[in-house]
Design a protein around this motif. Sequence first.
Motif, short mmCIF file in Angstrom:
data_model
loop_
_atom_site.label_atom_id
_atom_site.label_comp_id
_atom_site.label_asym_id
_atom_site.label_seq_id
_atom_site.Cartn_x
_atom_site.Cartn_y
_atom_site.Cartn_z
N SER A 1 0.82 -1.21 0.00
CA SER A 1 0.00 0.00 0.00
C SER A 1 0.85 1.26 0.00
O SER A 1 0.59 2.20 -0.76
CB SER A 1 -0.92 -0.01 1.23
OG SER A 1 -1.70 -1.18 1.27
N VAL A 2 1.87 1.28 0.86
CA VAL A 2 2.74 2.46 0.93
C VAL A 2 3.47 2.65 -0.40
O VAL A 2 3.62 3.78 -0.88
CB VAL A 2 3.75 2.32 2.09
CG1 VAL A 2 4.77 3.46 2.06
CG2 VAL A 2 3.01 2.32 3.42
N LYS A 3 3.88 1.56 -1.00
CA LYS A 3 4.58 1.64 -2.29
C LYS A 3 3.69 2.27 -3.36
O LYS A 3 4.17 3.02 -4.23
CB LYS A 3 5.03 0.25 -2.74
CG LYS A 3 5.95 0.25 -3.95
CD LYS A 3 6.49 -1.13 -4.24
CE LYS A 3 7.47 -1.10 -5.41
NZ LYS A 3 8.03 -2.46 -5.67
N LYS A 4 2.39 1.99 -3.32
CA LYS A 4 1.46 2.59 -4.28
C LYS A 4 1.23 4.07 -4.00
O LYS A 4 1.05 4.87 -4.92
CB LYS A 4 0.12 1.85 -4.22
CG LYS A 4 0.15 0.44 -4.80
CD LYS A 4 -1.23 -0.21 -4.69
CE LYS A 4 -1.25 -1.61 -5.27
NZ LYS A 4 -2.59 -2.25 -5.11
N LEU A 5 1.23 4.45 -2.71
CA LEU A 5 0.91 5.82 -2.34
C LEU A 5 2.09 6.77 -2.48
O LEU A 5 1.91 7.97 -2.74
CB LEU A 5 0.39 5.85 -0.90
CG LEU A 5 -1.01 5.27 -0.68
CD1 LEU A 5 -1.30 5.11 0.80
CD2 LEU A 5 -2.07 6.15 -1.33
N LEU A 6 3.29 6.26 -2.31
CA LEU A 6 4.47 7.14 -2.31
C LEU A 6 4.63 7.98 -3.58
O LEU A 6 4.95 9.17 -3.49
CB LEU A 6 5.74 6.34 -2.04
CG LEU A 6 6.03 6.03 -0.57
CD1 LEU A 6 7.31 5.23 -0.44
CD2 LEU A 6 6.13 7.31 0.25
N PRO A 7 4.43 7.42 -4.78
CA PRO A 7 4.58 8.27 -5.98
C PRO A 7 3.61 9.45 -5.99
O PRO A 7 3.99 10.56 -6.41
CB PRO A 7 4.28 7.30 -7.13
CG PRO A 7 4.64 5.95 -6.58
CD PRO A 7 4.23 6.00 -5.15
N LEU A 8 2.38 9.25 -5.51
CA LEU A 8 1.41 10.34 -5.45
C LEU A 8 1.86 11.40 -4.45
O LEU A 8 1.75 12.60 -4.69
CB LEU A 8 0.03 9.80 -5.03
CG LEU A 8 -0.79 9.10 -6.11
CD1 LEU A 8 -2.01 8.45 -5.46
CD2 LEU A 8 -1.22 10.08 -7.19
#
Length: 213
Positions: free
Chosen positions: A88-95
Amino acid sequence: MQKILFVGNSYTYYNDMPTALFVPKAEAAGFPCQVTAVTRGGWTLAKFADPNDDMGAMLEKLLQGKKKYDYVVLQDAASAVYSTSRVSVKKLLPLIEENGATALLYMRYSAASTLEQNKINAIKHHTNYTMLSEYFELDYAPITHAFIYSHEKYPEVPLYAIDGGHHSKEGSYLIALTWLYSYLGVDPVGNTYTADMDADTVAKLQECAKLAV
């Protein structure tokens, strides 16, 4: 003016903690803040990272909007483990990075009827968030440690609300102090905002927040 976005569930929003407690403490220490919250009871970071989820879509829209944040604080659900939180964090970090903000972690506290069970649950949260911190090189606020310190040193201070699971006014105060020290580097001891609590309780909670960090 620090602009902070909090992402999580009731362990973030209960007692209106970011606005009612964190902001006054930061202001009392000379750090004016503006907070925004994207929260819903029971929500996981996996849902917030899903653009097809209504809260996930709201978070994505905020991060892609014109408003820029200094920090985005991420809090996962009680059931979360490292393997799921990491995805989840990996998906959110780029944003978050595209917005220009720095991601931070909120190591949530454990809710249980006994100190020993609290310690068992705390180990799980400690493991999850410290591993996330190391993997993504993110700072975290060790709330679960602050609660354990307070349980052990000052068991007379009630940290839980009447439902036995969420934080009381005292617990909210402890969390906000720990956020303040972890995220902004502001020493909690001597903070002049007391939330109308007695000086003895305030001093105990400030001590535990400092010990945890």
